[in-house]
Design an enzyme around this catalytic site. Structure first.
Site, PDB file in Angstrom:
ATOM      1  N   ASP A  63      -0.747   2.100  -9.541  1.00 47.84           N
ATOM      2  CA  ASP A  63      -0.433   0.886 -10.320  1.00 47.84           C
ATOM      3  C   ASP A  63       0.299  -0.311  -9.770  1.00 47.84           C
ATOM      4  OD1 ASP A  63       1.121  -0.426 -13.019  1.00 47.84           O
ATOM      5  OD2 ASP A  63      -0.123   1.188 -13.917  1.00 47.84           O
ATOM      6  N   TYR A 114       5.844  -3.654  -5.299  1.00 49.70           N
ATOM      7  CA  TYR A 114       6.468  -4.677  -4.772  1.00 49.70           C
ATOM      8  C   TYR A 114       6.455  -4.599  -3.281  1.00 49.70           C
ATOM      9  CZ  TYR A 114      10.213  -7.703  -2.694  1.00 49.70           C
ATOM     10  OH  TYR A 114      10.748  -8.362  -1.869  1.00 49.70           O
ATOM     11  N   HIS A 115       5.981  -5.880  -2.680  1.00 49.18           N
ATOM     12  CA  HIS A 115       6.229  -5.573  -0.940  1.00 49.18           C
ATOM     13  C   HIS A 115       7.078  -6.984  -0.824  1.00 49.18           C
ATOM     14  CE1 HIS A 115       3.303  -2.737  -0.528  1.00 49.18           C
ATOM     15  NE2 HIS A 115       2.344  -3.367  -1.116  1.00 49.18           N
ATOM     16  N   GLY A 173      -2.234   2.015   2.086  1.00 52.08           N
ATOM     17  CA  GLY A 173      -1.455   2.681   2.796  1.00 52.08           C
ATOM     18  C   GLY A 173       0.034   2.918   2.124  1.00 52.08           C
ATOM     19  N   ALA A 195       4.504   1.999   1.412  1.00 48.54           N
ATOM     20  CA  ALA A 195       5.318   0.918   1.705  1.00 48.54           C
ATOM     21  C   ALA A 195       6.950   1.794   1.501  1.00 48.54           C
ATOM     22  CB  ALA A 195       5.222  -0.146   0.657  1.00 48.54           C
ATOM     23  N   CYS A 222       5.099   1.362 -10.212  1.00 46.12           N
ATOM     24  CA  CYS A 222       4.122   2.451 -10.073  1.00 46.12           C
ATOM     25  C   CYS A 222       3.743   2.818 -11.788  1.00 46.12           C
ATOM     26  CB  CYS A 222       4.545   3.567  -9.567  1.00 46.12           C
ATOM     27  SG  CYS A 222       4.868   3.307  -7.613  1.00 46.12           S
TER      28      CYS A 222
END
Length: 230
Positions: free
Chosen positions: A90, A93-94, A172, A174, A190
């Site tokens: 879902d 944030y990065h 991948g 985080a 998520c």
């Protein structure tokens, strides 16, 4: 089978530019795989990208856009961007202080099992956290790494979402190391309500050396995947 993995640390890099670069490497591997049908001596490469992104929210292909709690104007005011992307999962944030890892692997060089691949990614993070005396675990039915699962204090420290086609992976994990957790307040992480998010620096009460964490991730990844970084 090629178990060498080309490691690249991209530093701080725009999300879309990194996504495009992933797609380029992904296509390169797929093209070699197709060429191998007539040239079996060819070897497919593997890549592993470390990167830190400017503030960005990304929504997986099965995600619900209502889990983003900001309008376009509010996003701009926070200096953040938003992308719908082609990984599973879902919204997440990065941002600065977060270690993002993108393994772009031909799984036929390792094993052809996506479930095993995801569990191995989780195990890499669990083993890395253990070196800092942080006990990371899995939460049944929820990909990623969590703390205090099964208690009212359950909180997520590492999100994961991958895409695989022809046994080639992209996207991948985080891992929140020194991330500003306030940015997670703008989403339902998520898509899971009522679960908190944490980071290594919050759990340890001090800033963490991100380069050291990357080295530990490499060591555990190499061991689990029986691979060599080059």
């Amino acid at each position: 089978m090629n178990k060498n993995i080309q490691l690249q640390d991209l530093g701080n890099k725009d999300y879309k530019a990194t996504w495009d670069y992933q797609e380029t490497l992904f296509k390169e591997i797929v093209d070699v795989k197709l060429a191998k049908r007539s040239q079996p001596e060819l070897v497919t490469p593997n890549y592993f990208l470390f990167v830190e992104h400017p503030h960005v929210y990304t929504l997986g292909k099965s995600g619900d856009v209502s889990n983003l709690l900001l309008s376009q104007n509010q996003l701009e005011a926070k200096g953040a961007t938003f992308y719908k992307i082609n990984r599973g999962g879902d919204i997440t944030y990065h941002g600065p202080g977060q270690i993002v890892g993108y393994p772009i692997l031909d799984l036929e060089n390792f094993f052809t099992d996506i479930h095993k691949y995801l569990r191995f990614l989780e195990e890499v993070i669990i083993l890395t956290l253990a070196e800092y005396n942080i006990i990371g675990t899995r939460s049944e039915g929820e990909t990623g790494v969590w703390l205090d699962v099964g208690t009212p204090f359950a909180r997520k420290i590492c999100a994961m979402g991958v895409r695989a086609s022809r046994w080639v992976t992209m996207h991948g994990f985080a891992l929140n190391v020194n991330a500003d957790l306030g940015y997670f307040d703008n989403i339902i992480p998520c898509g899971i309500r009522g679960k908190a998010v944490t980071s290594m620096h919050v759990e340890l009460g001090q800033k963490v050396d991100e380069q050291e964490v990357k080295r530990k991730i490499q060591q555990h990844f190499s061991s689990l995947f029986e691979s060599t970084f080059i």
